[in-house]
Design an enzyme around this catalytic site. Sequence first.
Site, PDB file in Angstrom:
ATOM      1  N   ARG A 229      44.019  38.566  38.849  1.00 34.67           N
ATOM      2  CA  ARG A 229      43.485  37.709  39.478  1.00 34.67           C
ATOM      3  C   ARG A 229      44.524  37.367  40.388  1.00 34.67           C
ATOM      4  O   ARG A 229      46.129  37.880  39.795  1.00 34.67           O
ATOM      5  CB  ARG A 229      43.269  36.378  38.618  1.00 34.67           C
ATOM      6  CG  ARG A 229      42.052  37.072  37.594  1.00 34.67           C
ATOM      7  CD  ARG A 229      40.740  36.347  38.047  1.00 34.67           C
ATOM      8  NE  ARG A 229      39.490  36.637  37.501  1.00 34.67           N
ATOM      9  CZ  ARG A 229      38.934  37.492  37.789  1.00 34.67           C
ATOM     10  NH1 ARG A 229      39.092  38.655  38.358  1.00 34.67           N
ATOM     11  NH2 ARG A 229      37.716  37.678  37.244  1.00 34.67           N
ATOM     12  N   HIS A 277      37.554  41.619  47.346  1.00 32.88           N
ATOM     13  CA  HIS A 277      37.526  41.360  45.616  1.00 32.88           C
ATOM     14  C   HIS A 277      36.272  42.341  45.410  1.00 32.88           C
ATOM     15  O   HIS A 277      35.138  42.164  45.055  1.00 32.88           O
ATOM     16  CB  HIS A 277      36.753  39.862  44.951  1.00 32.88           C
ATOM     17  CG  HIS A 277      37.671  39.382  43.403  1.00 32.88           C
ATOM     18  ND1 HIS A 277      38.142  38.668  42.779  1.00 32.88           N
ATOM     19  CD2 HIS A 277      37.321  40.710  42.596  1.00 32.88           C
ATOM     20  CE1 HIS A 277      37.379  38.989  42.243  1.00 32.88           C
ATOM     21  NE2 HIS A 277      37.154  39.644  41.374  1.00 32.88           N
TER      22      HIS A 277
HETATM   23  P1  NAP Z   1      41.935  42.388  28.512  1.00 32.99           P
HETATM   24  O1  NAP Z   1      40.958  43.683  27.402  1.00 32.99           O
HETATM   25  O2  NAP Z   1      42.044  41.454  27.763  1.00 32.99           O
HETATM   26  O3  NAP Z   1      43.119  43.313  28.979  1.00 32.99           O
HETATM   27  C1  NAP Z   1      43.843  42.364  28.975  1.00 32.99           C
HETATM   28  C2  NAP Z   1      45.664  43.314  28.878  1.00 32.99           C
HETATM   29  O4  NAP Z   1      46.507  42.226  29.979  1.00 32.99           O
HETATM   30  C3  NAP Z   1      45.887  43.120  27.288  1.00 32.99           C
HETATM   31  O5  NAP Z   1      46.557  44.733  27.154  1.00 32.99           O
HETATM   32  C4  NAP Z   1      46.504  42.452  26.745  1.00 32.99           C
HETATM   33  O6  NAP Z   1      47.884  42.541  26.382  1.00 32.99           O
HETATM   34  C5  NAP Z   1      47.764  41.872  28.089  1.00 32.99           C
HETATM   35  N1  NAP Z   1      48.507  40.543  28.777  1.00 32.99           N
HETATM   36  C6  NAP Z   1      47.113  39.782  28.567  1.00 32.99           C
HETATM   37  N2  NAP Z   1      48.547  38.369  28.529  1.00 32.99           N
HETATM   38  C7  NAP Z   1      49.733  38.940  28.910  1.00 32.99           C
HETATM   39  C8  NAP Z   1      51.383  38.839  28.294  1.00 32.99           C
HETATM   40  N3  NAP Z   1      51.993  37.316  28.260  1.00 32.99           N
HETATM   41  N4  NAP Z   1      52.208  39.693  29.002  1.00 32.99           N
HETATM   42  C9  NAP Z   1      51.675  40.772  29.073  1.00 32.99           C
HETATM   43  N5  NAP Z   1      50.862  41.561  29.090  1.00 32.99           N
HETATM   44  C10 NAP Z   1      49.337  40.398  28.942  1.00 32.99           C
HETATM   45  O7  NAP Z   1      40.999  42.771  29.676  1.00 32.99           O
HETATM   46  P2  NAP Z   1      40.457  43.789  30.470  1.00 32.99           P
HETATM   47  O8  NAP Z   1      39.163  43.836  30.080  1.00 32.99           O
HETATM   48  O9  NAP Z   1      41.119  45.154  30.642  1.00 32.99           O
HETATM   49  O10 NAP Z   1      40.659  42.936  32.466  1.00 32.99           O
HETATM   50  C11 NAP Z   1      41.487  42.401  32.841  1.00 32.99           C
HETATM   51  C12 NAP Z   1      41.865  41.889  33.740  1.00 32.99           C
HETATM   52  O11 NAP Z   1      41.112  41.885  35.094  1.00 32.99           O
HETATM   53  C13 NAP Z   1      40.537  40.263  33.679  1.00 32.99           C
HETATM   54  O12 NAP Z   1      40.718  39.156  32.872  1.00 32.99           O
HETATM   55  C14 NAP Z   1      40.030  39.834  35.486  1.00 32.99           C
HETATM   56  O13 NAP Z   1      40.614  39.020  35.174  1.00 32.99           O
HETATM   57  C15 NAP Z   1      40.350  41.324  35.801  1.00 32.99           C
HETATM   58  N6  NAP Z   1      38.612  41.679  36.574  1.00 32.99           N
HETATM   59  C16 NAP Z   1      39.335  41.844  37.935  1.00 32.99           C
HETATM   60  C17 NAP Z   1      38.138  42.362  38.448  1.00 32.99           C
HETATM   61  C18 NAP Z   1      37.670  42.507  40.322  1.00 32.99           C
HETATM   62  O14 NAP Z   1      37.259  43.188  40.351  1.00 32.99           O
HETATM   63  N7  NAP Z   1      38.650  43.015  40.685  1.00 32.99           N
HETATM   64  C19 NAP Z   1      37.302  42.649  37.648  1.00 32.99           C
HETATM   65  C20 NAP Z   1      36.900  43.123  35.947  1.00 32.99           C
HETATM   66  C21 NAP Z   1      37.886  41.857  35.744  1.00 32.99           C
HETATM   67  P3  NAP Z   1      47.456  43.047  24.330  1.00 32.99           P
HETATM   68  O15 NAP Z   1      46.681  44.279  25.178  1.00 32.99           O
HETATM   69  O16 NAP Z   1      48.514  42.995  23.614  1.00 32.99           O
HETATM   70  O17 NAP Z   1      46.366  42.069  24.309  1.00 32.99           O
END
Ligand code: NAP
Length: 314
Positions: A229, A277
């Site tokens: 993000r 995006h």
């Molecule tokens: P997710 O499964 O919730 O994984 C989030 C990861 O970030 C987890 O490993 C979490 O740690 C880590 N994390 C969160 N807060 C943290 C912190 N304060 N310090 C260190 N690590 C932290 O999310 P996801 O499905 O992989 O998606 C990630 C993000 O990608 C979404 O939230 C969205 O914003 C973005 N996204 C972008 C697109 C695009 O087209 N650009 C598309 C889809 C999603 P833990 O494993 O320990 O919980």
Amino acid sequence: MRSLIPFVHQIDSQEADEWLGALRGQLPDCDIRLLNQLTEQEKARAELAIVANPLPADVAQLPNLKWVHSVWAGVEGMMAELAHMPFDIVRLVDSNLAQTMSEAVLAWVMYLHRDMPRYRTQQALAQWQQLPYVEPGDRHVVILGLGELGQKSASRLAENGFRISGWSRSLKTISGIRCYAGEQGLAEAIGQADIIVNLLPLTAETKGIMNTAFFAGVKQGASLINFGRGATINESDLLQALAEDLVGHAVLDVFEQEPLAADSELWSNPNITLLPHISAPTSVSTASLIVAGNVKNYLADGTMPQVVDKQRGY
Ligand code: NAP
């Protein structure tokens, strides 16, 4: 009686029709309707809603909601606007999306790995200069965020021979990936990486995490890819870090304000590759199948999918 499920959205009507068509196709035993097609009694009956960028005032018209299912993976907007409401929030977890994201991560890591930004500049200057070849095994990539998208991307990069580290909130053990957690772990991970890929969600803790202090700690000239993000990066700190050559090149797909303003200085910075995006678009067909599966399980025996942790914010 067919279960009534409101579809609450703030997207354009063509996109909403596409979602409605797909969701109705996957859930023929449910009566999925737009909010403005419901009577007051029907609104009061709804326990669950499917949502796409819903307005808080719209969701508030459904007083007995137990949970809402978003059709998207990111939840920072809902966390900011709906977290205080008494229902659970479920986000999209789609292995197809993780696959698409891992493809984008591989593509743009390759772009940086094979020095494409520099060859593009050299071409513009009619400059014939061969840069030294670096083996993928000598290219260290760190993924910030080892969730659904980060882990898939990390393994795809590892399959392509890159040296991979990852950083997350809780320390993980993943074969072939050096895992870090905590502030000290972040400093260690970014201090060694040639390419940093951000796949963190936007939360109170991650907002502006890539700031002056962060860029001061990266390996000199490292590249950055932001597919998480926009607001996790402090844009003016990044511009400064690029100007000082602390960061060599940044591939940015997400921005604090989208669409990016036409007068943003990011557009014309030669050390930034700007994308609108597009790294991992949600597939309506696979997403509606997953949403429908979660809804069917709930209607069959009350089984809830995993809900977003409102304390952590993701
Ligand atoms: P997710 O499964 O919730 O994984 C989030 C990861 O970030 C987890 O490993 C979490 O740690 C880590 N994390 C969160 N807060 C943290 C912190 N304060 N310090 C260190 N690590 C932290 O999310 P996801 O499905 O992989 O998606 C990630 C993000 O990608 C979404 O939230 C969205 O914003 C973005 N996204 C972008 C697109 C695009 O087209 N650009 C598309 C889809 C999603 P833990 O494993 O320990 O919980």
